[in-house]
Design an enzyme around this catalytic site. Structure first.
Site, short mmCIF file in Angstrom:
data_model
loop_
_atom_site.label_atom_id
_atom_site.label_comp_id
_atom_site.label_asym_id
_atom_site.label_seq_id
_atom_site.Cartn_x
_atom_site.Cartn_y
_atom_site.Cartn_z
N THR A 159 10.30 11.96 -10.83
CA THR A 159 11.19 10.80 -10.87
C THR A 159 11.05 10.10 -12.22
O THR A 159 9.94 9.93 -12.73
CB THR A 159 10.86 9.82 -9.74
OG1 THR A 159 9.49 9.40 -9.83
CG2 THR A 159 11.07 10.47 -8.38
N SER B 52 11.81 -4.47 0.72
CA SER B 52 12.96 -3.94 -0.01
C SER B 52 13.44 -2.60 0.53
O SER B 52 14.47 -2.07 0.07
CB SER B 52 12.60 -3.75 -1.49
OG SER B 52 11.64 -2.71 -1.66
N GLY C 264 10.10 -7.14 -3.55
CA GLY C 264 9.02 -6.82 -2.63
C GLY C 264 8.85 -5.34 -2.42
O GLY C 264 9.61 -4.52 -2.95
N ALA D 283 7.65 -0.23 -5.07
CA ALA D 283 7.89 0.66 -3.92
C ALA D 283 9.08 1.61 -4.13
O ALA D 283 9.42 2.35 -3.20
CB ALA D 283 8.08 -0.11 -2.63
N ALA D 284 9.67 1.63 -5.31
CA ALA D 284 10.78 2.56 -5.53
C ALA D 284 10.32 4.01 -5.37
O ALA D 284 10.97 4.82 -4.70
CB ALA D 284 11.38 2.35 -6.92
N GLY D 285 9.19 4.34 -5.99
CA GLY D 285 8.66 5.69 -5.85
C GLY D 285 8.22 6.01 -4.43
O GLY D 285 8.39 7.13 -3.95
N ASP D 286 7.67 5.00 -3.74
CA ASP D 286 7.24 5.20 -2.36
C ASP D 286 8.44 5.46 -1.46
O ASP D 286 8.40 6.33 -0.58
CB ASP D 286 6.48 3.97 -1.86
CG ASP D 286 5.16 3.77 -2.60
OD1 ASP D 286 4.60 4.77 -3.08
OD2 ASP D 286 4.72 2.62 -2.69
N GLY E 139 0.85 -1.18 0.00
CA GLY E 139 0.00 0.00 0.00
C GLY E 139 0.88 1.23 0.00
O GLY E 139 1.84 1.32 0.77
N ASP F 192 13.50 -5.47 -8.71
CA ASP F 192 12.06 -5.24 -8.60
C ASP F 192 11.84 -3.76 -8.31
O ASP F 192 12.38 -3.22 -7.34
CB ASP F 192 11.49 -6.11 -7.46
CG ASP F 192 9.99 -5.97 -7.27
OD1 ASP F 192 9.35 -5.26 -8.07
OD2 ASP F 192 9.46 -6.57 -6.32
#
Length: 304
Positions: free
Chosen positions: A219, A290, A286, A248-251, A39, A245
């Protein structure tokens, strides 16, 4: 360290890797199925907490095993869950993630996330008032997002807005945002401009600045970040790494920006810090699994 309040979604991620993206009607074999807390709201909250932030989460989960697991995970990551509501008779949100060659596509069922109402935001006005920055995304109802921004503005609290999943936004709403962190796809939808190149991204930053947003940060994945430092528009590349993966990189990037700003970092240093966080995130599988710690980031940046 100042308080960071994250208002947003809590999902359980159901992820599987696949050698190809199936076409309609096709069945293929995948591998590596895993469930993991996710989320966008919870991801950003955990990211900020692992980086040393004092983080408070506002959101909703269902009265089910996924909801229980998500609350336990947030608590284990030192995120306050006092203001996360458990909704009876409603399933916790889930995200189905298909991973292919380091990239992914995601289908989200919001579940309890869409039970977060403006009235619930009124109930946490005291928390917003005492925060340095409020971090918000778009996996909760738009009227709830608008109410949270309204309350933050009322008390002079900064708003970091990550416009995901992307949707059209009014100029009036955009003018109330302090820090805006779209990726290139989200930026294209919101501005109506092509953001395929660094120069196009710089033009989009200028366009959004003219809407009244003081700090715009776009980004662009492996091509780095385009942002403004006052009136100057800058580009910073990111290190080349083996991408495992991108979930969640942006998160993690948005969470890192919130922490950096709450620590008093200038925008250039904040971008360097967030770039390091995002880079480390894509080297592991993940969402929250991650997310790096502050020690991980310091080692990576050569500070230890």
């Amino acid at each position: 360290m100042s308080k960071i309040t994250v208002i947003g979604s809590l999902n359980m991620d159901l992820a599987v890797s696949t050698p190809k993206i199936p076409v309609m009607g096709e069945t293929i074999l995948g591998s590596g199925f895993m469930t993991a807390p996710g989320g966008k709201g919870a991801n950003q909250a955990v990211a900020a907490s692992r980086l040393g932030g004092e983080v408070y989460m506002v959101g909703c989960v269902g009265n089910d095993i996924f909801g229980k697991n998500l609350l336990e995970n947030l608590s284990e990551n030192n995120v306050s869950v006092e203001n996360v509501r458990t909704i009876e008779g409603c399933a916790t949100g889930i995200a189905m993630i298909v991973i292919n060659e380091g990239d992914n596509f995601i289908i989200v069922d919001p579940g309890a996330n869409y039970r977060l109402t403006p009235e619930m935001i009124d109930d946490v006005e005291h928390l917003i008032k005492d925060s340095f920055i409020v971090v918000i995304q778009l996996e909760i109802p738009m009227e709830t997002v608008e109410r949270a921004v309204e309350i933050a503005k009322k008390h002079g609290v900064k708003v970091l807005f990550n416009p995901a999943p992307a949707r059209k936004l009014s100029d009036e709403f955009l003018s109330k945002i302090d820090v805006f962190t779209p990726n290139e796809t989200e930026c294209e939808l919101i501005t109506g401009m092509s953001v395929k190149s660094i120069e196009e991204a710089k033009a989009a930053v200028s366009f959004l600045r003219a809407k009244g947003i003081p700090q715009v940060i776009v980004t662009m994945g492996s091509r780095g970040v385009v942002y403004n430092a006052g009136k100057e528009i800058c580009h910073k590349p990111v290190p080349k790494v083996q991408v495992v993966d991108t979930t969640a990189a942006g998160d993690s990037f948005s969470g890192a920006i919130a922490v950096a700003l709450s620590c008093g970092k200038g925008i250039h240093d904040a971008i360097d810090f967030a770039n390091a966080v995002g880079t480390l995130t894509v080297t592991k599988k993940g969402a929250q699994t991650s997310l790096p710690t502050i020690d991980d980031v310091n080692r990576y940046m050569g500070l230890l």
